[in-house]
Write an enzyme that holds these catalytic residues in place. Structure first.
Site, PDB file in Angstrom:
ATOM      1  N   GLU A  82       0.849  -1.194   0.000  1.00 21.39           N
ATOM      2  CA  GLU A  82       0.000   0.000   0.000  1.00 21.39           C
ATOM      3  C   GLU A  82       0.880   1.238   0.000  1.00 21.39           C
ATOM      4  OE1 GLU A  82      -3.835  -0.522   2.388  1.00 21.39           O
ATOM      5  OE2 GLU A  82      -2.310  -1.424   3.653  1.00 21.39           O
ATOM      6  N   LYS A 134       2.798  -0.644   4.665  1.00 16.38           N
ATOM      7  CA  LYS A 134       2.282   0.693   4.358  1.00 16.38           C
ATOM      8  C   LYS A 134       3.430   1.542   3.815  1.00 16.38           C
ATOM      9  CE  LYS A 134      -1.713   0.253   6.770  1.00 16.38           C
ATOM     10  NZ  LYS A 134      -2.963   0.093   6.032  1.00 16.38           N
ATOM     11  N   HIS A 181      -6.500 -11.308   5.657  1.00 13.25           N
ATOM     12  CA  HIS A 181      -6.438 -11.136   4.193  1.00 13.25           C
ATOM     13  C   HIS A 181      -5.371 -12.028   3.544  1.00 13.25           C
ATOM     14  CE1 HIS A 181      -8.938  -7.908   5.279  1.00 13.25           C
ATOM     15  NE2 HIS A 181      -8.033  -6.988   5.451  1.00 13.25           N
TER      16      HIS A 181
HETATM   17  C1  BG6 Z   1      -7.960  -3.480   6.079  1.00  9.66           C
HETATM   18  C2  BG6 Z   1      -6.791  -3.071   6.932  1.00  9.66           C
HETATM   19  O1  BG6 Z   1      -8.566  -4.625   6.603  1.00  9.66           O
HETATM   20  O2  BG6 Z   1      -7.490  -3.737   4.762  1.00  9.66           O
HETATM   21  C3  BG6 Z   1      -6.146  -1.828   6.354  1.00  9.66           C
HETATM   22  O3  BG6 Z   1      -7.239  -2.819   8.256  1.00  9.66           O
HETATM   23  C4  BG6 Z   1      -5.754  -2.068   4.927  1.00  9.66           C
HETATM   24  O4  BG6 Z   1      -5.011  -1.447   7.129  1.00  9.66           O
HETATM   25  C5  BG6 Z   1      -6.923  -2.614   4.120  1.00  9.66           C
HETATM   26  O5  BG6 Z   1      -5.350  -0.824   4.387  1.00  9.66           O
HETATM   27  C6  BG6 Z   1      -6.484  -3.025   2.734  1.00  9.66           C
HETATM   28  O6  BG6 Z   1      -7.604  -3.306   1.939  1.00  9.66           O
HETATM   29  P1  BG6 Z   1      -7.604  -3.065   0.381  1.00  9.66           P
HETATM   30  O7  BG6 Z   1      -8.943  -3.573  -0.060  1.00  9.66           O
HETATM   31  O8  BG6 Z   1      -7.421  -1.593   0.173  1.00  9.66           O
HETATM   32  O9  BG6 Z   1      -6.467  -3.858  -0.167  1.00  9.66           O
END
Ligand code: BG6
Length: 512
Positions: free
Chosen positions: A236, A360, A260
């Protein structure tokens, strides 16, 4: 091939609308409701997948009337709808939205909720089917479920169903997840529980199963004989933004890995299920989680890398380090980057490392799974720099450029034999266009039709925590000494590169 030809016959069965029901959102004044849930319900209505007998009750602490709630969401939709809003359809939906101010810990709020639900149920013909969406801070999960039980709002009888969707984080470690499961299971049976992971709402994540099991050509090589290793990257560019308070408690390992990233691992590594029935699929996923070898404390020191970003440049702009973010301690030891090397101890994957990295403030936003295959067994082109040729690699691009690509070697045209690497690439948008969605449509729809395939079972959540438990323990006992150890806008600390270099491998360049 045209897009029309690409869509298979299954399109002729676009699906039945969900069951008549009332959705109750706990924490309805928050971000999730306006950004994702309401636009997703609108999209479902637009696709005729929302029952005509549907209503929604929002419950939160904020003082607001139903009228104000409707007005607020009408405004929010202008910002968060994924496509142009059809005024007639929105009006239909808005007339089904209700609001109740209340404190989640106050038994009286649940009595009021019950009274309101009785009325809404009669007015909209929702047949006593209710599902609650707990979009609150996790500290309330068990308490809300208990109150639902005490008020009779969790009881299924006379053919009516009662379900509860629970957001992450489900616990903050193995013990707390177990305790939460135990507490909730006193009120709800497992079939009433929908532990949500929004990664499973992503089309490309769902497509991993289709790609693997609806095609005959990949599965025969999807194993240790042909696969050298697997790399999963969830990068990210954003920092922690306004979530410093939450992040200080969580850190990247808890925030991303047991949930995830575990989804991405299990879908990539699981055996074919005996059917696509919810428990058949989840049994296979759970087996993978249990097969992930727990790291010993010594292995944690070598196979688990943590990092925290310092200040740096993102997309040409200078950004502050993590310790300077709002609600973050100036000497914080919370990690914002994790890289791991995991092993799956089963017949298919023995000796095939799974490398993961997530963080991040990395240089680009990219989520992908790269399956790297072994090199050709014999080098026939000795006089060429073939030994430097990139091995075959299949990449499942989850976001933002959804697609699948396969890299292989090809002869560069000319009289001298030279080899180059080329890509065969499929992009979703070329075939199917980009259908606007929030990523929550399928998950809400599945809950309304009673399909729990894409939701986490109790054992899966606990198995996910078991994978990270030894790492949490060692990291807690040995606070990091060198944070911040990567600059915002870089690919994480150098130890993450060393993790692969030690094995004679490299991270794929994901930013190209
Ligand atoms: C969330 C996390 O569950 O998923 C976040 O708490 C993260 O920190 C996010 O940024 C990422 O999701 P996506 O869909 O943007 O990849």
């Amino acid at each position: 091939m045209t897009a029309d030809e690409a869509v298979s016959a299954t399109e002729e069965h676009p699906g039945q609308p969900g069951d008549p029901c009332v959705m109750v959102i706990f924490g309805a004044a928050g971000d999730l409701t306006k950004r994702k849930l309401i636009p997703a319900l609108y999209n479902l209505a637009k696709s005729n997948l929302l029952s005509r007998e549907f209503a929604l009750v929002g419950l939160a602490r904020a003082a607001m009337t139903t009228e104000e709630f409707r007005r607020k969401l009408s405004q929010d939709m202008q910002e968060f709808a994924t496509e142009q809003v059809d005024p007639g359809l929105w009006e239909w939906l808005v007339q089904r939205l209700y609001y109740l101010p209340g404190n989640f810990s106050d038994p009286a709020a649940y009595q009021e909720l019950r009274t309101l639900l009785d009325k809404v149920d009669t007015d909209h013909g929702t047949r006593g089917n209710y599902f609650s969406y707990l979009a609150t801070s996790p500290g309330y999960f068990a308490e809300i479920v208990r109150h639902l039980g005490e008020t009779g709002l969790a009881r299924e009888e006379n053919g009516r169903w009662r379900r509860v969707i629970i957001e992450k984080p489900f616990g903050r470690d193995l013990d707390s997840a177990r305790a939460l499961n135990r507490e909730i299971s006193q009120i709800l049976s497992e079939s009433q529980l929908y532990r949500i992971d929004h990664y499973l709402g992503k089309e490309t994540v769902q497509n991993i199963l289709v790609f693997r099991f609806a095609n005959g050509i990949f599965e025969p090589i999807w194993n240790r004989r042909y696969v050298d290793h697997v790399q999963i990257t969830v990068a990210e560019t954003v920092g922690v933004e306004q979530r410093g308070g939450y992040y200080e408690e969580a850190g990247t390992l808890r925030d991303m890995v047991p949930n995830h990233i575990s989804q991405l691992i299990t879908l990539t590594a699981m055996e074919p299920p005996i059917s696509f029935e919810a428990n058949a699929v989840r049994d296979e996923q759970a087996k993978i989680l249990r097969a992930i070898q727990p790291l010993t404390p010594e292995e944690v020191l070598i196979r688990a890398v943590r990092g925290q970003y310092g200040e740096g440049m993102i997309e040409g702009k200078r950004v502050p380090g993590y310790r300077a973010e709002p609600k973050v301690a100036p000497d914080s030891t919370t990690e914002t980057f994790v890289a791991l090397k995991l092993s799956i101890d089963n017949w298919r994957w023995a000796d095939v490392p799974f490398y993961l990295r997530t963080g991040k403030r990395l240089p680009s936003r990219v989520t992908e799974i790269a399956i790297q295959f072994k090199r050709a067994p014999l080098i026939l082109f000795r006089k060429t720099p073939v030994d430097r040729l990139t091995p075959n690699r299949l990449v499942l691009h989850i976001q933002p450029d959804e697609g699948i690509s396969l890299r292989f070697g090809a002869k560069v045209p000319g009289p001298v034999v030279r080899l180059g690497s080329v890509d065969m690439a499929f992009q979703y948008k070329d075939y199917f266009g980009t259908k606007p969605s929030t990523g929550y449509e399928r998950l809400l729809y599945d809950c309304m039709t009673g399909d729990a395939t894409l939701f986490q079972r109790a054992d899966m959540v606990e198995a996910g925590w078991s994978v990270v438990a030894p790492i949490l323990d060692v990291w807690k006992a040995l606070p990091p000494r060198s944070f911040p150890n990567y600059a915002a806008g870089s690919w994480g600390p150098k130890e993450a590169d060393e993790l692969l270099e030690r094995d004679g491998r490299q991270w794929r360049r994901s930013d190209k």
